[in-house]
Design an enzyme around this catalytic site. Structure first.
Site, short mmCIF file in Angstrom:
data_model
loop_
_atom_site.label_atom_id
_atom_site.label_comp_id
_atom_site.label_asym_id
_atom_site.label_seq_id
_atom_site.Cartn_x
_atom_site.Cartn_y
_atom_site.Cartn_z
N ASP A 16 -12.60 0.15 -0.51
CA ASP A 16 -13.52 0.76 -1.25
C ASP A 16 -14.33 0.80 -0.91
O ASP A 16 -15.40 3.11 -0.35
CB ASP A 16 -12.73 0.98 -3.31
CG ASP A 16 -12.68 2.85 -3.78
OD1 ASP A 16 -13.13 3.72 -2.32
OD2 ASP A 16 -12.19 3.01 -3.85
N HIS A 207 -8.55 3.16 -11.76
CA HIS A 207 -9.51 3.26 -10.56
C HIS A 207 -10.57 4.36 -10.75
O HIS A 207 -10.20 5.08 -9.89
CB HIS A 207 -8.41 3.66 -9.60
CG HIS A 207 -9.27 3.30 -8.25
ND1 HIS A 207 -9.08 2.85 -7.12
CD2 HIS A 207 -9.89 4.34 -7.38
CE1 HIS A 207 -10.34 2.88 -6.57
NE2 HIS A 207 -10.87 3.58 -6.28
N HIS A 209 -13.72 6.41 -10.29
CA HIS A 209 -15.06 6.09 -9.57
C HIS A 209 -16.37 7.29 -10.62
O HIS A 209 -15.95 7.29 -11.16
CB HIS A 209 -14.73 7.64 -8.01
CG HIS A 209 -14.50 6.72 -6.80
ND1 HIS A 209 -15.43 5.88 -5.87
CD2 HIS A 209 -13.12 6.31 -6.99
CE1 HIS A 209 -13.86 5.49 -4.91
NE2 HIS A 209 -12.80 5.39 -5.56
N CYS A 240 -14.75 7.77 -0.71
CA CYS A 240 -13.46 8.19 -0.36
C CYS A 240 -13.82 8.63 0.69
O CYS A 240 -14.35 9.39 0.38
CB CYS A 240 -12.66 8.44 -0.75
SG CYS A 240 -10.67 9.03 0.29
N ASN A 249 -17.27 2.71 -7.60
CA ASN A 249 -16.11 2.92 -8.21
C ASN A 249 -17.60 2.48 -9.33
O ASN A 249 -18.38 2.07 -9.10
CB ASN A 249 -15.46 2.03 -7.73
CG ASN A 249 -13.82 2.43 -7.02
OD1 ASN A 249 -14.13 2.30 -5.54
ND2 ASN A 249 -13.12 2.80 -7.36
P1 HMG Z 1 -2.16 10.94 11.82
O1 HMG Z 1 -3.11 11.73 13.15
O2 HMG Z 1 -1.28 11.96 11.59
O3 HMG Z 1 -0.69 9.94 12.58
O4 HMG Z 1 -2.61 10.43 10.91
P2 HMG Z 1 -0.34 9.52 13.63
O5 HMG Z 1 0.93 8.61 13.24
O6 HMG Z 1 0.15 10.93 14.21
O7 HMG Z 1 -0.61 8.90 14.24
C1 HMG Z 1 -2.22 8.92 15.10
C2 HMG Z 1 -2.73 8.10 16.13
O8 HMG Z 1 -3.12 6.73 15.05
C3 HMG Z 1 -1.80 7.21 16.75
O9 HMG Z 1 -2.84 6.20 17.54
C4 HMG Z 1 -1.42 6.00 15.88
O10 HMG Z 1 -0.85 4.87 17.27
C5 HMG Z 1 -2.16 5.52 14.95
P3 HMG Z 1 -2.80 7.18 19.22
O11 HMG Z 1 -1.88 7.36 19.89
O12 HMG Z 1 -3.62 8.46 18.76
O13 HMG Z 1 -4.08 5.67 20.32
N1 HMG Z 1 -2.28 5.03 14.05
C6 HMG Z 1 -2.32 3.66 13.35
N2 HMG Z 1 -3.26 3.16 13.56
C7 HMG Z 1 -3.65 2.08 13.05
N3 HMG Z 1 -3.41 1.56 11.87
C8 HMG Z 1 -2.38 2.55 11.61
C9 HMG Z 1 -1.65 3.82 11.83
N4 HMG Z 1 -1.27 4.65 12.12
C10 HMG Z 1 -0.90 5.96 13.24
N5 HMG Z 1 -1.51 2.74 9.49
C11 HMG Z 1 -2.59 8.32 8.50
C12 HMG Z 1 -2.30 9.36 9.53
C13 HMG Z 1 -2.66 8.31 7.44
C14 HMG Z 1 -2.58 6.74 10.02
C15 HMG Z 1 -4.13 8.34 9.07
O14 HMG Z 1 -4.21 9.50 8.45
C16 HMG Z 1 -5.09 8.07 8.19
O15 HMG Z 1 -5.55 6.30 8.91
N6 HMG Z 1 -5.42 7.90 6.88
C17 HMG Z 1 -5.87 6.44 5.92
C18 HMG Z 1 -7.46 7.58 5.18
C19 HMG Z 1 -7.89 6.29 4.45
O16 HMG Z 1 -7.66 5.66 4.74
N7 HMG Z 1 -8.74 7.25 3.12
C20 HMG Z 1 -9.01 6.41 2.53
C21 HMG Z 1 -8.28 5.35 2.06
S1 HMG Z 1 -7.56 6.17 0.22
C22 HMG Z 1 -9.10 6.09 -0.86
O17 HMG Z 1 -10.35 5.85 -1.17
C23 HMG Z 1 -8.34 6.51 -2.64
C24 HMG Z 1 -8.46 5.36 -3.06
O18 HMG Z 1 -9.08 4.23 -3.26
C25 HMG Z 1 -8.03 5.56 -5.00
C26 HMG Z 1 -9.04 6.84 -5.03
O19 HMG Z 1 -9.91 6.13 -5.51
O20 HMG Z 1 -8.33 7.83 -5.73
C27 HMG Z 1 -7.43 4.42 -2.54
MG MG Z 2 -11.34 4.92 -4.96
#
Ligand code: HMG
Ligand code: MG
Length: 309
Positions: A16, A207, A209, A240, A249
């Protein structure tokens, strides 16, 4: 008030924290940070994310990080996984635990993982099934439990519903995220109480922040309900990428200082943790953001060792 005797801290700094850095942090720095956190006694250290590198380039080297850390007995190194593709990478890296991440706000779900809440839960079902077949533990996150940067207020019923669904689907624990750090103690307790009507307290983590400086107060209020798992990031790193303006956090060292003051067992060496906070802050080119690290620095600078004032 029924405070727990012992609290487990989930260190989320390497994930994070570092997912939000404007400049990419080297794999060397990440590996070194994780080793230092384990040296300080952290036993759950979130090591990265298998998400799209186009969405979060900061986490693109997670497989390298996992290949290089020492994997100590008694320490788990969970990673975030949003879908089957992420799970494939997590399995290839040999992880023992993953976290799926949903939101209580539709708008945030769309911005963060590009799908609705229900679509995300449908996506997680096969991820959970495949993980459990392989003995991989799955944690669940719910974001925006006290407010959303896009939607504003988030109904408590939505938080409780998503938390309960994640537990029903087989997550061993659900971590309730105040993603933008807007909560206050009374709001946090009201939210927690709504969740506790549907999820046993043993299955709940918090969790918070610290954007508005309320995280420790919120945690203290919620500890009175018996929650014994708390997420924190060394040095108060992070935020995030899909919640602009939100800060990191609660700082792990501030949390440990408070818990130790309450007589709770954490298993953490506070001095080593502060040294880790100073070290990673310097590596990122800033001074430590936590109260405890700043206070300790001020004390050590004073000629009498008493600190100014
Ligand atoms: P999308 O664009 O809808 O996905 O994203 P897609 O299935 O259409 O795929 C698009 C491209 O991404 C493709 O590649 C896939 O192969 C690739 P391309 O053909 O364009 O070359 N792809 C991936 N590559 C690697 N690993 C994967 C993966 N999946 C697809 N797993 C997706 C949907 C979910 C992938 C995208 O929106 C994403 O990666 N989001 C992540 C966002 C993120 O990490 N946010 C931060 C974490 S959450 C947070 O911080 C909150 C938390 O701390 C709690 C809080 O504080 O509340 C947990
Ligand atoms: Mg977080």
């Amino acid at each position: 008030m029924q405070f727990p005797n012992k609290v487990r801290i989930v260190e989320v700094g390497p994930r994070d924290g570092l997912q939000n850095e404007a400049n990419l942090v080297s794999t060397d720095v990440k590996v070194d940070l994780i080793e230092r956190l384990a040296d300080a006694g952290l036993t759950t250290i979130e090591a990265g994310s298998f998400v799209s590198p186009k969405w979060v380039p900061q986490m693109a080297d997670t497989a390298d990080v996992l290949a290089r850390i020492s994997h100590r007995p008694g320490v788990t190194y969970p990673v975030l996984v949003p879908n089957d593709k992420g799970l494939d990478a997590a399995i290839a890296a040999g992880v023992a635990e993953i976290a799926v991440f949903a939101a209580a706000s539709e708008a945030f779900s769309k911005k963060n993982i590009n799908c609705s809440i229900d679509e995300s839960l449908q996506r997680f079902a096969p991820v959970l099934a495949r993980s459990h077949e392989r003995g991989i533990r799955v944690r669940g996150y719910v974001s925006c439990v006290l407010g959303c940067p896009y939607q504003g207020d988030v109904p408590l019923a939505d938080v409780a519903r998503v938390a309960a669904q994640l537990i029903d689907m087989g997550c061993y624990e659900v971590s309730l995220g105040d993603t933008i750090g807007v909560g206050t103690p009374s709001a946090a307790v009201a939210m927690l109480d709504a969740v506790l009507e549907r999820v046993p307290v043993e299955g709940v983590a918090l969790h918070f922040h610290d954007t508005y400086g309320q995280a420790l107060a919120n945690i203290h209020a919620c500890l009175g309900r018996g929650v014994a798992v708390l997420d924190a990031a060394v040095g108060g790193l992070g935020g995030c990428p899909y919640a602009k303006g939100a800060t990191g956090n609660v700082a792990t060292e501030d949390l440990v200082y408070m818990l130790q003051g309450m007589g709770m067992e954490t298993g953490i060496d506070l001095d080593r943790l502060i040294a880790t906070s100073v070290h990673i802050s310097r590596a990122l080119g800033r001074s430590p953001q936590s109260h405890v690290a700043r206070a300790r620095a001020a004390f050590s600078l004073s000629p009498e060792g008493r600190g100014p004032g």
